[in-house]
Design an enzyme around this catalytic site. Structure first.
Site, PDB file in Angstrom:
ATOM      1  N   TYR A 151       0.834  -1.210   0.000  1.00  0.00           N
ATOM      2  CA  TYR A 151       0.000   0.000   0.000  1.00  0.00           C
ATOM      3  C   TYR A 151       0.865   1.254   0.000  1.00  0.00           C
ATOM      4  O   TYR A 151       0.649   2.179  -0.792  1.00  0.00           O
ATOM      5  CB  TYR A 151      -0.923  -0.003   1.209  1.00  0.00           C
ATOM      6  CG  TYR A 151      -1.703   1.280   1.369  1.00  0.00           C
ATOM      7  CD1 TYR A 151      -2.813   1.541   0.580  1.00  0.00           C
ATOM      8  CD2 TYR A 151      -1.315   2.239   2.308  1.00  0.00           C
ATOM      9  CE1 TYR A 151      -3.525   2.722   0.715  1.00  0.00           C
ATOM     10  CE2 TYR A 151      -2.026   3.424   2.454  1.00  0.00           C
ATOM     11  CZ  TYR A 151      -3.133   3.660   1.661  1.00  0.00           C
ATOM     12  OH  TYR A 151      -3.836   4.833   1.796  1.00  0.00           O
ATOM     13  N   LYS A 155       1.180   4.303  -3.092  1.00  0.00           N
ATOM     14  CA  LYS A 155       1.010   5.737  -2.916  1.00  0.00           C
ATOM     15  C   LYS A 155       2.269   6.508  -3.294  1.00  0.00           C
ATOM     16  O   LYS A 155       2.205   7.584  -3.891  1.00  0.00           O
ATOM     17  CB  LYS A 155       0.606   6.038  -1.470  1.00  0.00           C
ATOM     18  CG  LYS A 155      -0.754   5.469  -1.086  1.00  0.00           C
ATOM     19  CD  LYS A 155      -1.858   5.993  -1.984  1.00  0.00           C
ATOM     20  CE  LYS A 155      -3.216   5.455  -1.626  1.00  0.00           C
ATOM     21  NZ  LYS A 155      -4.299   5.992  -2.485  1.00  0.00           N
TER      22      LYS A 155
END
Length: 216
Positions: A151, A155
């Site tokens: 994750y 980003k």
């Protein structure tokens, strides 16, 4: 004066729904993308004075982003603002998490965002009245973190990639503030252990959307 249109992904809850309400208050016509068709139709009924196109699409599936672009184009809608908001995270040791779910996270958080930007950017460049792309990132873009390695990487990837993609264009980068109220069902049991206060997302979004008129 022609009305402006905004496309918002992940539009049925959390930050996405806050974006919907704020753009609607400014009179934008809406193109709303999310998986939940029933919820999309409920939201559409809230804004009967606006033109609202709902697109039920799972952007974690390969090819879905292009299908969204094709549907918008077929409807003859010109997008003035693209809000890449949809995304999700998984928490746990990398080797214990379902690899299929991790691949879906990469598809949604990175690939779909990249494809939507690619397809809509030429039209946005032709708009001479402050067309915008808002990418909802995360504080995870600025440092690595435990138990959410992929994750954090997703980003970080588009936070850095968008700079050369969008150089010399009026693009607003919008990293999420910590602890806003967003749905995090996949990791909710772990998050419930945290005692950090949560704040509403709307004041933060209003600040970020200030750029629509000022060029900041």
């Amino acid at each position: 004066m022609m009305k402006k249109s905004v496309l918002i992904t992940g539009a049925t809850s959390g930050l996405g729904y806050d974006f919907v309400k704020l753009f609607a208050a400014d009179g934008y016509d809406l193109v709303l993308v999310a998986r939940n068709k029933a919820k999309l139709e409920e939201i559409k009924k809230e804004f009967q004075d606006l033109s609202v196109l709902t697109i039920s699409k799972d952007l974690s599936i390969a090819g879905a982003a292009k299908e969204v672009y094709e549907e918008v184009s077929a409807a003859g809608i010109s997008i003035d603002v693209l809000v890449n908001n949809a995304g999700f995270g998984l928490m746990g040791p990398f080797h214990e998490l379902d690899i299929r779910k991790q691949a879906e996270m990469i598809q949604l958080n990175v690939t779909a965002l990249t494809e939507l930007t690619y397809h809509f950017l030429p039209g946005l460049k032709s708009r001479k009245d402050k067309a915008r792309i808002l990418n909802v990132a995360s504080t995870a873009a600025f440092q690595p973190g435990p138990l959410m390695a992929v994750y954090y990487a997703t980003k970080l990837m588009y936070y850095h990639c968008q700079k050369p993609w969008l150089k010399n264009w009026q693009i607003q980068m919008s990293p999420s503030p910590p602890y806003v109220r967003v749905p995090l069902r996949p990791i909710l049991p772990l998050l419930q252990r945290w005692k950090k206060p949560k704040c509403s997302a709307e004041p933060w979004i209003q600040v970020r959307l200030h750029s629509r008129d000022t060029g900041i």
